[in-house]
Design a protein around this motif. Structure first.
Motif, mmCIF file in Angstrom:
data_model
loop_
_atom_site.group_PDB
_atom_site.id
_atom_site.type_symbol
_atom_site.label_atom_id
_atom_site.label_comp_id
_atom_site.label_asym_id
_atom_site.label_seq_id
_atom_site.Cartn_x
_atom_site.Cartn_y
_atom_site.Cartn_z
ATOM 1 N N LYS A 162 0.859 -1.183 0.000
ATOM 2 C CA LYS A 162 0.000 0.000 0.000
ATOM 3 C C LYS A 162 0.896 1.233 0.000
ATOM 4 O O LYS A 162 2.081 1.160 0.331
ATOM 5 C CB LYS A 162 -0.916 0.012 1.231
ATOM 6 C CG LYS A 162 -1.754 -1.239 1.409
ATOM 7 C CD LYS A 162 -2.747 -1.420 0.289
ATOM 8 C CE LYS A 162 -3.609 -2.668 0.514
ATOM 9 N NZ LYS A 162 -4.538 -2.913 -0.610
ATOM 10 N N TYR A 163 0.301 2.398 -0.333
ATOM 11 C CA TYR A 163 1.114 3.613 -0.446
ATOM 12 C C TYR A 163 0.518 4.762 0.371
ATOM 13 O O TYR A 163 -0.685 4.984 0.382
ATOM 14 C CB TYR A 163 1.258 4.019 -1.917
ATOM 15 C CG TYR A 163 2.016 2.984 -2.705
ATOM 16 C CD1 TYR A 163 3.399 2.974 -2.733
ATOM 17 C CD2 TYR A 163 1.329 1.980 -3.391
ATOM 18 C CE1 TYR A 163 4.091 2.001 -3.428
ATOM 19 C CE2 TYR A 163 2.021 1.000 -4.090
ATOM 20 C CZ TYR A 163 3.403 1.010 -4.098
ATOM 21 O OH TYR A 163 4.088 0.035 -4.779
ATOM 22 N N LEU A 164 1.423 5.475 1.040
ATOM 23 C CA LEU A 164 1.064 6.638 1.837
ATOM 24 C C LEU A 164 1.871 7.831 1.339
ATOM 25 O O LEU A 164 2.977 7.670 0.812
ATOM 26 C CB LEU A 164 1.378 6.417 3.318
ATOM 27 C CG LEU A 164 0.880 5.139 3.983
ATOM 28 C CD1 LEU A 164 1.406 5.052 5.417
ATOM 29 C CD2 LEU A 164 -0.637 5.092 3.978
ATOM 30 N N LEU A 165 1.327 9.024 1.508
ATOM 31 C CA LEU A 165 2.050 10.245 1.168
ATOM 32 C C LEU A 165 2.327 11.007 2.463
ATOM 33 O O LEU A 165 1.409 11.400 3.179
ATOM 34 C CB LEU A 165 1.243 11.116 0.210
ATOM 35 C CG LEU A 165 1.967 12.373 -0.294
ATOM 36 C CD1 LEU A 165 3.185 11.989 -1.137
ATOM 37 C CD2 LEU A 165 1.030 13.247 -1.110
ATOM 38 N N LEU A 166 3.596 11.195 2.755
ATOM 39 C CA LEU A 166 4.036 11.867 3.975
ATOM 40 C C LEU A 166 4.692 13.189 3.606
ATOM 41 O O LEU A 166 5.563 13.234 2.733
ATOM 42 C CB LEU A 166 5.047 10.967 4.711
ATOM 43 C CG LEU A 166 5.752 11.538 5.939
ATOM 44 C CD1 LEU A 166 4.769 11.760 7.084
ATOM 45 C CD2 LEU A 166 6.880 10.597 6.378
ATOM 46 N N THR A 167 4.275 14.275 4.241
ATOM 47 C CA THR A 167 4.876 15.587 4.020
ATOM 48 C C THR A 167 5.581 16.031 5.284
ATOM 49 O O THR A 167 4.974 16.091 6.357
ATOM 50 C CB THR A 167 3.818 16.633 3.625
ATOM 51 O OG1 THR A 167 3.108 16.177 2.463
ATOM 52 C CG2 THR A 167 4.475 17.965 3.299
ATOM 53 N N LEU A 168 6.878 16.324 5.161
ATOM 54 C CA LEU A 168 7.718 16.678 6.302
ATOM 55 C C LEU A 168 8.242 18.097 6.112
ATOM 56 O O LEU A 168 8.886 18.393 5.105
ATOM 57 C CB LEU A 168 8.884 15.701 6.429
ATOM 58 C CG LEU A 168 8.506 14.229 6.631
ATOM 59 C CD1 LEU A 168 9.730 13.342 6.461
ATOM 60 C CD2 LEU A 168 7.887 14.026 8.012
ATOM 61 N N THR A 169 7.980 18.958 7.078
ATOM 62 C CA THR A 169 8.359 20.362 6.971
ATOM 63 C C THR A 169 9.338 20.766 8.072
ATOM 64 O O THR A 169 9.472 20.092 9.086
ATOM 65 C CB THR A 169 7.127 21.268 7.060
ATOM 66 O OG1 THR A 169 6.591 21.203 8.399
ATOM 67 C CG2 THR A 169 6.054 20.841 6.077
ATOM 68 N N VAL A 170 9.999 21.884 7.837
ATOM 69 C CA VAL A 170 10.823 22.550 8.849
ATOM 70 C C VAL A 170 10.488 24.035 8.774
ATOM 71 O O VAL A 170 9.893 24.492 7.795
ATOM 72 C CB VAL A 170 12.338 22.334 8.609
ATOM 73 C CG1 VAL A 170 12.723 20.896 8.883
ATOM 74 C CG2 VAL A 170 12.735 22.745 7.208
ATOM 75 N N PRO A 171 10.857 24.819 9.786
ATOM 76 C CA PRO A 171 10.554 26.256 9.747
ATOM 77 C C PRO A 171 11.226 26.964 8.572
ATOM 78 O O PRO A 171 12.272 26.533 8.082
ATOM 79 C CB PRO A 171 11.118 26.759 11.081
ATOM 80 C CG PRO A 171 11.100 25.563 11.977
ATOM 81 C CD PRO A 171 11.425 24.401 11.083
ATOM 82 N N ASN A 172 10.603 28.049 8.125
ATOM 83 C CA ASN A 172 11.170 28.843 7.036
ATOM 84 C C ASN A 172 12.544 29.399 7.428
ATOM 85 O O ASN A 172 12.809 29.661 8.610
ATOM 86 C CB ASN A 172 10.241 30.008 6.690
ATOM 87 C CG ASN A 172 9.010 29.552 5.934
ATOM 88 O OD1 ASN A 172 8.537 28.429 6.089
ATOM 89 N ND2 ASN A 172 8.483 30.432 5.104
ATOM 90 N N VAL A 173 13.392 29.581 6.416
ATOM 91 C CA VAL A 173 14.737 30.094 6.656
ATOM 92 C C VAL A 173 15.067 31.181 5.640
ATOM 93 O O VAL A 173 14.436 31.294 4.592
ATOM 94 C CB VAL A 173 15.803 28.976 6.561
ATOM 95 C CG1 VAL A 173 15.602 27.952 7.658
ATOM 96 C CG2 VAL A 173 15.778 28.318 5.184
ATOM 97 N N SER A 174 16.096 31.973 5.944
ATOM 98 C CA SER A 174 16.566 33.002 5.019
ATOM 99 C C SER A 174 17.335 32.361 3.879
ATOM 100 O O SER A 174 17.718 31.187 3.937
ATOM 101 C CB SER A 174 17.474 33.985 5.758
ATOM 102 O OG SER A 174 18.658 33.313 6.198
ATOM 103 N N ALA A 175 17.586 33.140 2.843
ATOM 104 C CA ALA A 175 18.355 32.632 1.705
ATOM 105 C C ALA A 175 19.742 32.182 2.138
ATOM 106 O O ALA A 175 20.267 31.185 1.639
ATOM 107 C CB ALA A 175 18.466 33.717 0.635
ATOM 108 N N GLN A 176 20.348 32.896 3.085
ATOM 109 C CA GLN A 176 21.693 32.560 3.540
ATOM 110 C C GLN A 176 21.730 31.197 4.234
ATOM 111 O O GLN A 176 22.703 30.453 4.133
ATOM 112 C CB GLN A 176 22.219 33.634 4.501
ATOM 113 C CG GLN A 176 22.528 34.982 3.857
ATOM 114 C CD GLN A 176 21.275 35.741 3.459
ATOM 115 O OE1 GLN A 176 20.203 35.567 4.067
ATOM 116 N NE2 GLN A 176 21.383 36.584 2.442
ATOM 117 N N ARG A 177 20.654 30.854 4.920
ATOM 118 C CA ARG A 177 20.620 29.589 5.665
ATOM 119 C C ARG A 177 20.078 28.420 4.852
ATOM 120 O O ARG A 177 20.152 27.274 5.295
ATOM 121 C CB ARG A 177 19.754 29.750 6.928
ATOM 122 C CG ARG A 177 20.410 30.560 8.039
ATOM 123 C CD ARG A 177 19.544 30.489 9.294
ATOM 124 N NE ARG A 177 19.236 29.114 9.651
ATOM 125 C CZ ARG A 177 18.144 28.734 10.332
ATOM 126 N NH1 ARG A 177 17.251 29.644 10.691
ATOM 127 N NH2 ARG A 177 17.944 27.466 10.625
#
Length: 258
Positions: free
Chosen positions: A42-57
């Motif tokens: 079977k198949y699942l879709l998992l979305t994993l996020t992190v906080p937004n960052v600046s272009a430098q980071r």
């Protein structure tokens, strides 16, 4: 198409559209191959996020995101419940905040007994992801089953999964917009920041039994500079349907939208 010259630049919308088609067909082929050996997958879709960052980071944060994903996949309960995966990196740009949001869309292959024997709740996925990233401030993880698209005759869950993850890996909607006169405009700062952020980074990856079947099928590396962008597989309205949003522009908000 018999012959064409492509720049193969990761920021080129035309080349990235061809890559997305190649990814769609590869994911579909790999999943069908794995399904022959393991018919009950079977198949699942998992979305994993992190906080937004600046272009430098952004470059370092993408490295951190990848390392965190590797730690997550090595957790004992994840290894028990997940037999294979395909992950695709997406980075979205916020014009209002002038920062970037890197995150993974992950296709998980799980056995039929997953929901009874090794099931991981959404709350537990969130807890595991917080621990893997060392970011206790993360508030959201999305996990859902993938089902056939009922609006498309003959659609399978595998095709739906391939179309869903294929659109994320190389989507240029965050740096190209269509103007009212029909011409297209690239956001110069976003293009530069994204190009530097993803330089020398893997945007997609197979793991577990899906990686085994990718090797078994002897498929090309879609991210290589020598990738064949001519013979990427037949046109498919499912991938076209998810790519139609690529050049959508919200004039009122004056920012890029997905």
């Amino acid at each position: 198409m018999l012959r064409a010259l492509f720049c193969r630049d990761r920021m080129c919308p035309s080349c990235q559209r061809r890559r997305s088609m190649a990814i769609f067909h590869q994911v579909k082929a790999v999943c069908f191959s794995a399904q022959k050996e393991h018919p009950t997958l079977k198949y699942l879709l998992l979305t994993l996020t992190v906080p937004n960052v600046s272009a430098q980071r952004l470059p370092e944060e993408i490295k951190h995101l990848t390392a965190s994903f590797d730690r997550l996949m090595k957790r004992a309960e994840v290894k028990r419940g997940v037999k294979g995966f395909f992950r695709a990196l997406e980075v979205t740009y916020s014009g209002e905040r002038d920062d970037y949001h890197p995150h993974f869309h992950v296709l998980l292959a799980v056995p039929s007994g997953y929901f009874k024997k090794t099931y991981i709740t959404q709350a537990r996925w969130l807890e595991l992801w917080r621990e893997s990233t060392r970011y206790p401030e993360i508030t959201q993880v999305d996990i859902r089953t993938i089902k056939p698209n009922r609006k498309r005759e003959g659609s399978s869950s595998i095709e739906s999964a391939a179309a869903e993850v294929g659109k994320y890996a190389t989507k240029p909607s965050n740096y190209v917009c269509e103007l009212p006169d029909g011409n297209y405009l690239a956001h110069a700062k976003a293009v530069k920041d994204l190009a530097l952020g993803i330089r020398h980074k893997r945007l997609i990856a197979f793991g577990g039994i899906l990686k085994e079947h990718h090797k078994l099928l002897n498929l090309q590396d879609v991210e290589s500079d020598s990738v064949d962008l001519v013979h990427v597989g037949e046109e498919n309205d499912m991938i076209e349907a998810v790519m139609v949003q690529v050049f959508r522009w919200n004039v009122g908000l004056r920012q890029y939208v997905n």
